[in-house]
Design a protein around this motif. Structure first.
Motif, PDB file in Angstrom:
ATOM      1  N   GLN A  14      13.975 -92.983   9.247  1.00  0.00           N
ATOM      2  CA  GLN A  14      12.825 -92.590  10.066  1.00  0.00           C
ATOM      3  C   GLN A  14      11.979 -93.803  10.428  1.00  0.00           C
ATOM      4  OE1 GLN A  14      10.735 -89.549   7.908  1.00  0.00           O
ATOM      5  NE2 GLN A  14      12.345 -88.016   8.194  1.00  0.00           N
ATOM      6  N   THR A  15      11.817 -94.732   9.479  1.00  0.00           N
ATOM      7  CA  THR A  15      11.041 -95.940   9.759  1.00  0.00           C
ATOM      8  C   THR A  15      11.724 -96.750  10.861  1.00  0.00           C
ATOM      9  OG1 THR A  15      10.273 -95.979   7.467  1.00  0.00           O
ATOM     10  CG2 THR A  15      10.036 -98.014   8.730  1.00  0.00           C
ATOM     11  N   ARG A  16      13.030 -96.916  10.801  1.00  0.00           N
ATOM     12  CA  ARG A  16      13.754 -97.646  11.857  1.00  0.00           C
ATOM     13  C   ARG A  16      13.565 -96.976  13.224  1.00  0.00           C
ATOM     14  NH1 ARG A  16      18.862 -97.613   8.650  1.00  0.00           N
ATOM     15  NH2 ARG A  16      18.267 -98.891   6.911  1.00  0.00           N
ATOM     16  N   TRP A  17      13.654 -95.657  13.196  1.00  0.00           N
ATOM     17  CA  TRP A  17      13.468 -94.943  14.456  1.00  0.00           C
ATOM     18  C   TRP A  17      12.050 -95.124  14.983  1.00  0.00           C
ATOM     19  CZ3 TRP A  17      16.553 -93.082  17.988  1.00  0.00           C
ATOM     20  CH2 TRP A  17      17.880 -92.811  17.656  1.00  0.00           C
ATOM     21  N   MET A  18      11.077 -95.067  14.067  1.00  0.00           N
ATOM     22  CA  MET A  18       9.689 -95.222  14.527  1.00  0.00           C
ATOM     23  C   MET A  18       9.456 -96.629  15.071  1.00  0.00           C
ATOM     24  SD  MET A  18       7.777 -93.101  11.464  1.00  0.00           S
ATOM     25  CE  MET A  18       6.188 -93.735  11.765  1.00  0.00           C
ATOM     26  N   ILE A  19      10.000 -97.645  14.378  1.00  0.00           N
ATOM     27  CA  ILE A  19       9.831 -99.023  14.870  1.00  0.00           C
ATOM     28  C   ILE A  19      10.550 -99.188  16.205  1.00  0.00           C
ATOM     29  CG2 ILE A  19      10.435-101.429  14.399  1.00  0.00           C
ATOM     30  CD1 ILE A  19       9.886-100.846  11.425  1.00  0.00           C
ATOM     31  N   GLY A  20      11.752 -98.641  16.252  1.00  0.00           N
ATOM     32  CA  GLY A  20      12.500 -98.737  17.524  1.00  0.00           C
ATOM     33  C   GLY A  20      11.798 -98.028  18.659  1.00  0.00           C
ATOM     34  N   THR A  21      11.272 -96.857  18.393  1.00  0.00           N
ATOM     35  CA  THR A  21      10.565 -96.090  19.416  1.00  0.00           C
ATOM     36  C   THR A  21       9.295 -96.812  19.828  1.00  0.00           C
ATOM     37  OG1 THR A  21      11.402 -94.070  18.397  1.00  0.00           O
ATOM     38  CG2 THR A  21       9.597 -93.827  19.930  1.00  0.00           C
ATOM     39  N   THR A  22       8.588 -97.372  18.845  1.00  0.00           N
ATOM     40  CA  THR A  22       7.355 -98.094  19.152  1.00  0.00           C
ATOM     41  C   THR A  22       7.658 -99.316  20.009  1.00  0.00           C
ATOM     42  OG1 THR A  22       6.401 -97.379  17.046  1.00  0.00           O
ATOM     43  CG2 THR A  22       5.330 -99.224  18.142  1.00  0.00           C
ATOM     44  N   ILE A  23       8.681-100.059  19.642  1.00  0.00           N
ATOM     45  CA  ILE A  23       9.056-101.246  20.433  1.00  0.00           C
ATOM     46  C   ILE A  23       9.475-100.819  21.838  1.00  0.00           C
ATOM     47  CG2 ILE A  23      10.774-103.082  20.632  1.00  0.00           C
ATOM     48  CD1 ILE A  23      10.614-103.381  17.584  1.00  0.00           C
ATOM     49  N   ALA A  24      10.251 -99.727  21.911  1.00  0.00           N
ATOM     50  CA  ALA A  24      10.702 -99.261  23.224  1.00  0.00           C
ATOM     51  C   ALA A  24       9.527 -98.794  24.081  1.00  0.00           C
ATOM     52  CB  ALA A  24      11.714 -98.130  23.053  1.00  0.00           C
ATOM     53  N   ALA A  25       8.511 -98.216  23.413  1.00  0.00           N
ATOM     54  CA  ALA A  25       7.357 -97.734  24.160  1.00  0.00           C
ATOM     55  C   ALA A  25       6.450 -98.885  24.576  1.00  0.00           C
ATOM     56  CB  ALA A  25       6.579 -96.723  23.329  1.00  0.00           C
TER      57      ALA A  25
END
Length: 154
Positions: A127-138
Motif C-alpha cells: 500500500q505504501t508503494r502504491w501511495m508513493i507511486g500514486t502521489t508521484i504520478a499525481a
C-alpha cells in the motif's frame, strides 16, 4: 555390723575361763564375726553381680527386640515414602506433559500471529508503494508544467 572387737566378757564367764580364756574367747568371737562378715559380703556381692548380669541380659534382649522392631518400622515407612515419591514424580511428569502441550499450542498461536503480522507488513508495504507511486504520478505533471514554465521563460 560393727567391726569393733567385743570388749566385755561377763564376770561369771571371765571367772570360769580365766583372763587368758576370756581373751581367747573374745578373739574367737571376733574371728568368727570377721569371717561371717567376709562371707556375707562375698555372698551379697555374688548375688548382686548375678542379679546385675540377669537384668543386663534382659535389658540387652529387650533392646535387641525393640531395635529390630524399629528397623522393621523404618523399612516399612521408607518403602511408603519411596512409593509416595514415585507417585509424586508421576503426577509431576503428567503435569509437565500438560504444560508442554499448552506451550505447543502457544507456539502455534505465536506462529499464526507472526504470519499475520508478516502479511500485514507486506500489505502495508504494498500500500505504501502504491501511495508513493500514486502521489508521484499525481504530482509529476505539476512539476513538469512548472519546469516548462521556469525554463521556457528564459
Amino acid at each position: 555390723m560393727s567391726t569393733e572387737p567385743i570388749l566385755l566378757v561377763p564376770k561369771a564367764l571371765r571367772n570360769s575361763l580365766g583372763e587368758e580364756g576370756a581373751e581367747a574367747l573374745v578373739g574367737l568371737i571376733n574371728q568368727a564375726n570377721a569371717g561371717g562378715r567376709k562371707f556375707m559380703e562375698e555372698f551379697v556381692s555374688e548375688r548382686f553381680e548375678k542379679r546385675l548380669m540377669e537384668e543386663t541380659g534382659k535389658l540387652r534382649l529387650e533392646l535387641k527386640e525393640e531395635t529390630g522392631k524399629l528397623r522393621l518400622e523404618i523399612k516399612e515407612e521408607t518403602g511408603k515414602l519411596w512409593i509416595a515419591i514415585a507417585e509424586l514424580r508421576a503426577e509431576m511428569h503428567a503435569g509437565f506433559m500438560g504444560i508442554q502441550e499448552q506451550f505447543k499450542d502457544v507456539y502455534k498461536e505465536i506462529a499464526k500471529l507472526h504470519a499475520a503480522i508478516s502479511d500485514v507488513h507486506k500489505s502495508i508495504s504494498v500500500q505504501t508503494r502504491w501511495m508513493i507511486g500514486t502521489t508521484i504520478a499525481a504530482v509529476f505533471p505539476i512539476y513538469l508544467a512548472l519546469f516548462k514554465l521556469v525554463f521556457a521563460v528564459k
